[in-house]
Write an enzyme that holds these catalytic residues in place. Sequence first.
Site, PDB file in Angstrom:
ATOM      1  N   GLY A 299      -0.275  -6.053  -2.167  1.00 56.77           N
ATOM      2  CA  GLY A 299       1.415  -6.315  -2.080  1.00 56.77           C
ATOM      3  C   GLY A 299       1.273  -7.286  -1.034  1.00 56.77           C
TER       4      GLY A 299
ATOM      5  CB  SER B 128      -0.751  -0.193   1.217  1.00 63.74           C
ATOM      6  OG  SER B 128      -1.506   1.266   1.358  1.00 63.74           O
ATOM      7  N   GLY B 129       0.672   2.508  -1.144  1.00 63.84           N
ATOM      8  CA  GLY B 129       1.158   3.594  -1.056  1.00 63.84           C
ATOM      9  C   GLY B 129       2.270   3.300  -1.948  1.00 63.84           C
TER      10      GLY B 129
ATOM     11  CD  GLU C  16      -1.722  -5.410   3.572  1.00 60.81           C
ATOM     12  OE1 GLU C  16      -2.462  -4.566   2.301  1.00 60.81           O
ATOM     13  OE2 GLU C  16      -2.311  -5.566   4.473  1.00 60.81           O
TER      14      GLU C  16
ATOM     15  CB  SER D 246      -4.759   2.667   1.428  1.00 60.22           C
ATOM     16  OG  SER D 246      -4.083   1.086   0.900  1.00 60.22           O
ATOM     17  CB  SER D 247      -7.217  -0.060  -3.441  1.00 59.55           C
ATOM     18  OG  SER D 247      -6.055   0.902  -4.618  1.00 59.55           O
TER      19      SER D 247
ATOM     20  CB  THR E   2      -4.463   3.718  -7.078  1.00 57.83           C
ATOM     21  OG1 THR E   2      -4.810   1.984  -5.900  1.00 57.83           O
ATOM     22  CG2 THR E   2      -5.577   3.416  -8.089  1.00 57.83           C
TER      23      THR E   2
ATOM     24  CG  ASN F 287      -1.740   5.669   0.086  1.00 55.46           C
ATOM     25  OD1 ASN F 287      -1.748   6.548  -0.504  1.00 55.46           O
ATOM     26  ND2 ASN F 287      -2.004   3.500  -1.383  1.00 55.46           N
TER      27      ASN F 287
END
Length: 928
Positions: free
Chosen positions: A391, A118-119, A393, A171-172, A123, A168
Amino acid sequence: MQTGANGVRLTMESALTARDRVGVQDFVLLENFTSEAAFIENLRKRFKENLIYTYIGSVLVSVNPYKELEIYSKQNMERYRGVSFYEVSPHLYAIADNSYRSLRTERKDQCILISGESGAGKTEATKKILQYYAVTCPASQQVETVKDRLLQSNPVLEAFGNAKTLRNDNSSRFGKYMDVQFDYRGAPVGGHILNYLLEKSRVVHQNHGERNFHIFYQLLEGGEEDLLRRLGLEKSPQQYHYLVKGHCARVSSINDKNDWKVVRRALSIITFRVNDLLSIVASVLHLGNVQFAADEQGNAQVTTENQIKYLARLLAVEGSVLRDALIHKKIIAKGEELISPLNLEQAAYARDALAKAIYGRTFSWLVNKVNKSLFPGWRSTTVLGLLDIYGFEVFQHNSFEQFCINYCNEKLQQLFIELTLKSEQEEYESEGIAWEPVQYFNNKIICDLVEEKFKGIISILDEECLRPGDATDTTFLEKLEETVKNHPHFLTHKLADQKTRKSLGREEFRLLHYAGEVTYSVAGFLDKNNDLLFRNLKEVSMGRGCLQYSAEQGVSTQFKNSLSKLMEILMSKEPSYIRCIKPNDAKQADRFDEVLIRHQVKYLGLMENLRVRRAGFAYRRKYEVFLQRYKSLCPETWPTWDGRPHDGVAVLVKHLGYKQEEYKMGRTKIFIRFPKTLFATEDALEVRKQSLGESQAFCVKSVLQCRSSLSVMFSVFLVAIAIQSWWRGTLGRRKAAKRKWAVQTIRRFIKGFIYRNHPRCPENEYFLDYIRFSFLMNLKRNLPKNVLDKSWPTPPPSLSEVGTALEQKVIASEIFKGKKDNYPQSVPRLFINTRLGEQGYAVPVIKYDRKGYKARSRQLLLTQNAVIIAEDSKIKQRIDYANLTGEQSQTWGSAHCIVTSVIKNKQLVFVLDKNEIITESVCQFKIS
């Protein structure tokens, strides 16, 4: 990276020079490719120079710069459009264009897999790729609509599926796979989106410093006063229980008001029922504000009636039914319905479960609506997929969501290694080079640990959720210990040795993933897997059409099944990979956190990928490309090589002194094993360029010295060439125009013949005109010789009526031509049947004038209604029978019969002799 120093840097990079400053643009060219330190150092050099993209073979590694770079303009898009993959520096556009060209030329579906923490910029990478296709693909009015909807689907899905996290600001919180569908011209004509594992728990709880999904804050900040009043909302996020748990309602880097305008525009373009959608969003906020209090028996009672009223209106349900459903649980036992009251804790759980269910199913409904708007209406020719998924985590506290996410990454890593090895092996075999088996860690053992039937972690979790009795997270952990205790990649506090137990809690288990160890807390595993919603709450919430429920499996099994389908989709396509890395946790530009990056390099499996790619040869290029670049290094290949490129490269590498173990010659490519061999060749090329530059400078100087004497001759020569070129061009254009006219004429004639029996239309008008012309010319050459000649050419079907009219005109010409003054004017007018009515009798007669009794030839015609006297084609007199007032007849001798008719005050006398010759005289005297 377009002009100035950046342009110089780009040139140096493409020439594989200045390696000490900017590193290598492809990690397979690292000399010490097994060193993680060398890998990260190469990343650091390039990041420092704003070179955020680097290859590992065909895999792109992208480092988030946390700042705007001038590398995404339309000019840059054109620079990468249609260019060979390795001819330009690494870029997102190179991956996008290579996939698109493969899709067009090979007619095989493609996919681009984008992964990272994330970040890390996943996206944004997806957006840039869609923008690239929107600009560079063929366009039409319909295609522009599809492009617009594809691009506008992003802000909608981001608003409902993205949130601010500690790592992020955008973040998605779901995985997304998007198919972009192309027609035979390569234009995007539709799309389809699959979503995976939305983080619904965020709706009711956020960690400190995090926010709920963007849409809530955008609606409150940007919504019009009338809209908010209708939804029963206030501007301040602080008024809503579900928006204050993270203590971070407003963020300086996020402009919710502007984002709301973008989302509203996107919703209108994709044609949503916006009012229904926003009513459901508002209902989630009102649901969070529903409060409970315990009565004397300890049962929960709703204390916020105002919220129930809003919910009843927004969800279109009965308020009393909703209130009862929030504080009671319906149970069916042996066919009987039992209603059980809930305590405060259970009522809060039921409220939060309903909020999560409403939002989760609304998000699924939203994705389905986007898909309907992107549906092309027909089957597309080819498909290009974009996978934007979380990804690996690893947090301090890892729960059910991290377990599912990391399982997904295990599957993707397995697919990645398999496809990378497969593509390597296929390339070697197609080039006729012996394939050497590569030793690598096969993570199938971990995937089986998670997904195996009956014995895998997911199966055990589902079994524990379904079994009767008091199943808890602890009993689930005990069942795991009992079933998979001997697995080498599984560990718990009970199974660990004395030293390891210190780092493992009693309610935790540890999995040894391909990327390293991750410890998971089992707290909440059963509840999150069940995704339990009481029966009566399900019945109530089905009032809205977008909320549909069915008997479902556990969340983990649903995720496993959808992941299995995703793997099938990806296996059917030709993959490309983008691995995204974030350089620091503070989201600061120009800051390179080596510890954090080493962590991501490990969890993304980049070193493993590099090792597989370097197991054989570090560099491979087609013979034509290699010869074109390095031919100046050998006298036999410079300046031109007239033979086969394969032979030219063989001569070149022999001259350069390549050893046998340093390279292999394939069918179409040369394979170089060691980077140092390539770098030595590059350094030799740089030296050669300098010497060639000096030689060219000398030649230019010599030419300038003799230029004055040759200038006049050269000018005349140029003029002659220009005239010759112009004349050849003129002749060529005339010839081309003549051929074009011939082709168009033949095409029109053939099309007209096909449509010859249809009514006159643009398709057959040329053919019918030609047939008419041919018939008339044939008629002109073969006219009848006289009136008695009945021969007549047969007209074509389209001229049958015209042919009859022409035949009548020819007969009329024999009668009237030269005898009638207005005959020429009557020729183009078509005949009508008659202007006299139906004829009964017609005969030639003689008229005698009253004075002098001069004889004149006339025609007498007797019709049903009148007597008509005509001279040639002119009607001289018409006597209607209705005007006759009397008549008489008498015999005059044996030769004549006299018939007298009285017409008003006139007397008409007909005399008939035995030869039927009629004379007539009109006597103008009054009858007494």
